[in-house]
Scaffold this motif. Structure first.
Motif, PDB file in Angstrom:
ATOM      1  N   HIS A 124       0.839  -1.189   0.000  1.00  0.00           N
ATOM      2  CA  HIS A 124       0.000   0.000   0.000  1.00  0.00           C
ATOM      3  C   HIS A 124       0.875   1.241   0.000  1.00  0.00           C
ATOM      4  CE1 HIS A 124       0.579  -0.825   4.346  1.00  0.00           C
ATOM      5  NE2 HIS A 124       0.581   0.498   4.464  1.00  0.00           N
ATOM      6  N   SER A 125       0.301   2.334  -0.420  1.00  0.00           N
ATOM      7  CA  SER A 125       1.017   3.606  -0.445  1.00  0.00           C
ATOM      8  C   SER A 125       0.139   4.645   0.215  1.00  0.00           C
ATOM      9  CB  SER A 125       1.339   4.015  -1.886  1.00  0.00           C
ATOM     10  OG  SER A 125       2.153   3.038  -2.506  1.00  0.00           O
ATOM     11  N   ARG A 126       0.790   5.570   0.927  1.00  0.00           N
ATOM     12  CA  ARG A 126       0.076   6.748   1.429  1.00  0.00           C
ATOM     13  C   ARG A 126       0.500   7.914   0.571  1.00  0.00           C
ATOM     14  NH1 ARG A 126      -2.937   5.974   5.766  1.00  0.00           N
ATOM     15  NH2 ARG A 126      -2.442   4.072   6.909  1.00  0.00           N
ATOM     16  N   ILE A 127      -0.485   8.519  -0.081  1.00  0.00           N
ATOM     17  CA  ILE A 127      -0.201   9.648  -0.956  1.00  0.00           C
ATOM     18  C   ILE A 127      -0.959  10.842  -0.401  1.00  0.00           C
ATOM     19  CG2 ILE A 127      -0.361  10.522  -3.322  1.00  0.00           C
ATOM     20  CD1 ILE A 127      -0.002   7.607  -4.217  1.00  0.00           C
ATOM     21  N   ASN A 128      -0.216  11.825   0.097  1.00  0.00           N
ATOM     22  CA  ASN A 128      -0.820  12.954   0.815  1.00  0.00           C
ATOM     23  C   ASN A 128      -1.797  12.453   1.882  1.00  0.00           C
ATOM     24  OD1 ASN A 128       0.649  14.770  -0.684  1.00  0.00           O
ATOM     25  ND2 ASN A 128      -0.961  15.055  -2.217  1.00  0.00           N
ATOM     26  N   GLY A 129      -1.426  11.380   2.560  1.00  0.00           N
ATOM     27  CA  GLY A 129      -2.230  10.849   3.657  1.00  0.00           C
ATOM     28  C   GLY A 129      -3.296   9.857   3.224  1.00  0.00           C
ATOM     29  N   GLU A 130      -3.582   9.796   1.924  1.00  0.00           N
ATOM     30  CA  GLU A 130      -4.628   8.884   1.438  1.00  0.00           C
ATOM     31  C   GLU A 130      -4.036   7.500   1.191  1.00  0.00           C
ATOM     32  OE1 GLU A 130      -7.505   8.761  -2.428  1.00  0.00           O
ATOM     33  OE2 GLU A 130      -7.157  10.721  -1.505  1.00  0.00           O
ATOM     34  N   LYS A 131      -4.682   6.476   1.765  1.00  0.00           N
ATOM     35  CA  LYS A 131      -4.143   5.120   1.636  1.00  0.00           C
ATOM     36  C   LYS A 131      -4.651   4.439   0.373  1.00  0.00           C
ATOM     37  CE  LYS A 131      -3.539   0.782   4.153  1.00  0.00           C
ATOM     38  NZ  LYS A 131      -3.918  -0.022   5.315  1.00  0.00           N
ATOM     39  N   ILE A 132      -3.713   3.934  -0.432  1.00  0.00           N
ATOM     40  CA  ILE A 132      -4.062   3.190  -1.638  1.00  0.00           C
ATOM     41  C   ILE A 132      -3.498   1.784  -1.491  1.00  0.00           C
ATOM     42  CG2 ILE A 132      -3.570   2.965  -4.114  1.00  0.00           C
ATOM     43  CD1 ILE A 132      -3.704   6.030  -4.275  1.00  0.00           C
ATOM     44  N   GLU A 133      -4.386   0.778  -1.512  1.00  0.00           N
ATOM     45  CA  GLU A 133      -3.935  -0.607  -1.415  1.00  0.00           C
ATOM     46  C   GLU A 133      -3.819  -1.173  -2.810  1.00  0.00           C
ATOM     47  OE1 GLU A 133      -5.412  -3.010   1.904  1.00  0.00           O
ATOM     48  OE2 GLU A 133      -6.771  -1.342   2.314  1.00  0.00           O
ATOM     49  N   TRP A 134      -2.617  -1.632  -3.150  1.00  0.00           N
ATOM     50  CA  TRP A 134      -2.385  -2.089  -4.519  1.00  0.00           C
ATOM     51  C   TRP A 134      -1.934  -3.539  -4.595  1.00  0.00           C
ATOM     52  CZ3 TRP A 134       2.817  -3.096  -4.342  1.00  0.00           C
ATOM     53  CH2 TRP A 134       3.642  -2.254  -3.590  1.00  0.00           C
ATOM     54  N   GLY A 135      -2.304  -4.156  -5.721  1.00  0.00           N
ATOM     55  CA  GLY A 135      -1.923  -5.542  -6.004  1.00  0.00           C
ATOM     56  C   GLY A 135      -1.391  -5.638  -7.418  1.00  0.00           C
ATOM     57  N   PRO A 136      -1.114  -6.853  -7.874  1.00  0.00           N
ATOM     58  CA  PRO A 136      -0.510  -7.057  -9.191  1.00  0.00           C
ATOM     59  C   PRO A 136      -1.334  -6.393 -10.304  1.00  0.00           C
ATOM     60  CG  PRO A 136      -0.672  -9.142  -8.010  1.00  0.00           C
ATOM     61  CD  PRO A 136      -1.365  -8.125  -7.173  1.00  0.00           C
ATOM     62  N   LYS A 137      -0.661  -5.689 -11.197  1.00  0.00           N
ATOM     63  CA  LYS A 137      -1.232  -5.095 -12.417  1.00  0.00           C
ATOM     64  C   LYS A 137      -2.085  -3.852 -12.154  1.00  0.00           C
ATOM     65  CE  LYS A 137      -1.261  -9.697 -14.608  1.00  0.00           C
ATOM     66  NZ  LYS A 137       0.060  -9.605 -15.236  1.00  0.00           N
ATOM     67  N   ASP A 138      -2.148  -3.403 -10.902  1.00  0.00           N
ATOM     68  CA  ASP A 138      -2.875  -2.161 -10.590  1.00  0.00           C
ATOM     69  C   ASP A 138      -2.058  -0.949 -11.044  1.00  0.00           C
ATOM     70  OD1 ASP A 138      -4.623  -3.832  -9.329  1.00  0.00           O
ATOM     71  OD2 ASP A 138      -4.494  -2.864  -7.360  1.00  0.00           O
ATOM     72  N   THR A 139      -2.744   0.181 -11.139  1.00  0.00           N
ATOM     73  CA  THR A 139      -2.100   1.446 -11.492  1.00  0.00           C
ATOM     74  C   THR A 139      -2.615   2.519 -10.545  1.00  0.00           C
ATOM     75  OG1 THR A 139      -2.016   0.747 -13.801  1.00  0.00           O
ATOM     76  CG2 THR A 139      -1.749   3.096 -13.395  1.00  0.00           C
ATOM     77  N   PHE A 140      -1.726   3.396 -10.071  1.00  0.00           N
ATOM     78  CA  PHE A 140      -2.170   4.516  -9.233  1.00  0.00           C
ATOM     79  C   PHE A 140      -1.303   5.734  -9.505  1.00  0.00           C
ATOM     80  CE2 PHE A 140       1.118   4.159  -5.859  1.00  0.00           C
ATOM     81  CZ  PHE A 140       1.532   2.844  -6.013  1.00  0.00           C
ATOM     82  N   THR A 141      -1.812   6.896  -9.107  1.00  0.00           N
ATOM     83  CA  THR A 141      -1.131   8.145  -9.455  1.00  0.00           C
ATOM     84  C   THR A 141      -0.883   9.008  -8.218  1.00  0.00           C
ATOM     85  OG1 THR A 141      -3.274   9.175  -9.865  1.00  0.00           O
ATOM     86  CG2 THR A 141      -2.085   8.308 -11.783  1.00  0.00           C
ATOM     87  N   ALA A 142       0.057   9.923  -8.365  1.00  0.00           N
ATOM     88  CA  ALA A 142       0.343  10.909  -7.319  1.00  0.00           C
ATOM     89  C   ALA A 142       0.532  12.269  -7.992  1.00  0.00           C
ATOM     90  CB  ALA A 142       1.596  10.524  -6.548  1.00  0.00           C
ATOM     91  N   PRO A 143      -0.112  13.325  -7.416  1.00  0.00           N
ATOM     92  CA  PRO A 143       0.051  14.662  -7.990  1.00  0.00           C
ATOM     93  C   PRO A 143       1.453  15.232  -7.747  1.00  0.00           C
ATOM     94  CG  PRO A 143      -1.662  14.639  -6.255  1.00  0.00           C
ATOM     95  CD  PRO A 143      -1.001  13.300  -6.258  1.00  0.00           C
TER      96      PRO A 143
END
Ligand code: GTQ
Length: 342
Positions: free
Chosen positions: A288-307
């Motif tokens: 998982h990643s915390r981006i500006n405090g927001e928790k994003i739980e990620w697994g294989p082949k997922d995509t997420f962004t950060a400003p």
């Protein structure tokens, strides 16, 4: 120390009407919208696309829309800050998931924006760039630089999916985006440059014999990337490698940059705040990643962004491999790329 700037409401109605008619407006009420103090005020919000949620929709697109009616059969990943339908994952980066079914071809075209494909699943897909046939295997990075003809095909038996990353928003903003269509390209009967010309780090085709191409290497096979990351991470903590042009040592494309990251299970990464925006594609792993405090739980082949200037903490719950897409090359060229210690 900042003084309060005047507002529109303070101005007499007749003056505002007269300005409207003259086609002008006062800067001062709008000044802080375009020049906020200290750091930008991004529209982009951290966003996350779970592959298991998007995949069925993509497969359904394959049933509903023949490739001939799509040109490119793509579901666009829209930034949450801009809303569904926005052709932006960050201000400068467009992302889409593209599906090709066995036997299909996506017609040749050439356009001003540049693209990179990151292969998500399936075997037997290929892209032809300027006559060079590039196999597409899971995790491969395949470039289609602006101004180079490209078409896609599929010789396998199962669906092939890849993530498209384009600098399309920059070209749209500049009113410079357009495409030209053409017939499928004849393919050169030789393996791609990553297999024969730039197979080993530190070796390049002899200068005496070659005319350097602007984009000498179009495919960065995942097998080699993963091996390099493992070798580096074996002697320390997490590893990150930049994808580079093997002739110039510079970024692979003018506006977009790419890195490959490896994190051991249980590892935490806290990169500096960067003026660049970023997108992360999970090749393998979970966390998982915390981006500006927001928790994003990620697994294989997922995509997420950060400003831009996001505070980013990554936690790898398993051994994880991520590809980071960013716009530092564009910001370098504009002279404002910056990192801030946290
Ligand atoms: O494969 O050429 O996601 O032209 C958007 C525009 C993919 C492509 C996209 C494109 C392509």
């Amino acid at each position: 120390m900042s003084t309060q700037l005047g507002t529109l409401e303070e101005l007499p109605a007749d003056y505002r009407r007269a300005m409207d008619e003259a086609g002008v407006a006062p800067l001062w009420p709008m000044m802080r919208n375009v020049l906020p103090h200290g750091a930008p005020n991004p529209v982009t919000k951290p966003s996350h696309w779970a592959y298991e949620a998007v995949r069925p929709l993509l497969i359904r697109a394959g049933e509903l829309t023949p490739v001939e009616k799509a040109e490119r059969r793509v579901l666009v990943l829209s930034d949450q800050g801009r809303g569904v339908g926005a052709m932006q994952a960050t201000a400068s980066i467009y992302l889409g998931l593209q599906l090709l079914l066995p036997g299909e071809t996506a017609p040749a075209h050439v356009h001003t924006p540049s693209a990179v494909r990151i292969v998500v699943e399936g075997q037997g897909g290929y892209t032809v760039v300027d006559g060079e046939k590039l196999p597409m295997e899971e995790g491969d990075l395949v470039l289609t630089p602006g101004g180079e003809w490209h078409d896609h095909g599929h010789e396998g038996t199962e669906p092939v999916v890849w993530l498209d990353a384009l600098d399309l928003p920059v070209f749209v903003y500049l009113e410079g985006s357009y495409a030209t269509e053409g017939p499928l390209q004849p393919q050169r009967n030789r393996p791609d440059a990553s297999e024969v010309e730039y197979r080993a780090a530190g070796l390049a085709p002899s200068r005496s014999a070659m005319r350097a191409r602007r984009y000498p290497m179009m495919r960065y096979p995942w097998a080699k990337t993963e091996a390099a990351l493992r070798a580096m991470a074996a002697h320390g903590e997490s590893a990150e490698l930049d994808f580079i042009n093997p002739e110039t040592g510079e970024d692979v494309l003018p506006t977009m940059g790419f890195t490959a990251m490896m994190m051991h299970a249980g590892e935490v990464a806290k990169p500096p705040l960067r003026s660049a925006s970023s997108a992360f594609h999970v090749v393998q792993g979970r966390g998982h990643s915390r981006i500006n405090g927001e928790k994003i739980e990620w697994g294989p082949k997922d995509t997420f962004t950060a400003p831009v200037f996001a505070q980013i903490d990554h936690y790898a719950e398993e051994e994880s491999f991520l590809i980071r897409i960013h716009d530092r090359p564009l910001q370098d060229k504009l002279g404002y790329y910056e990192e801030r210690v946290r």
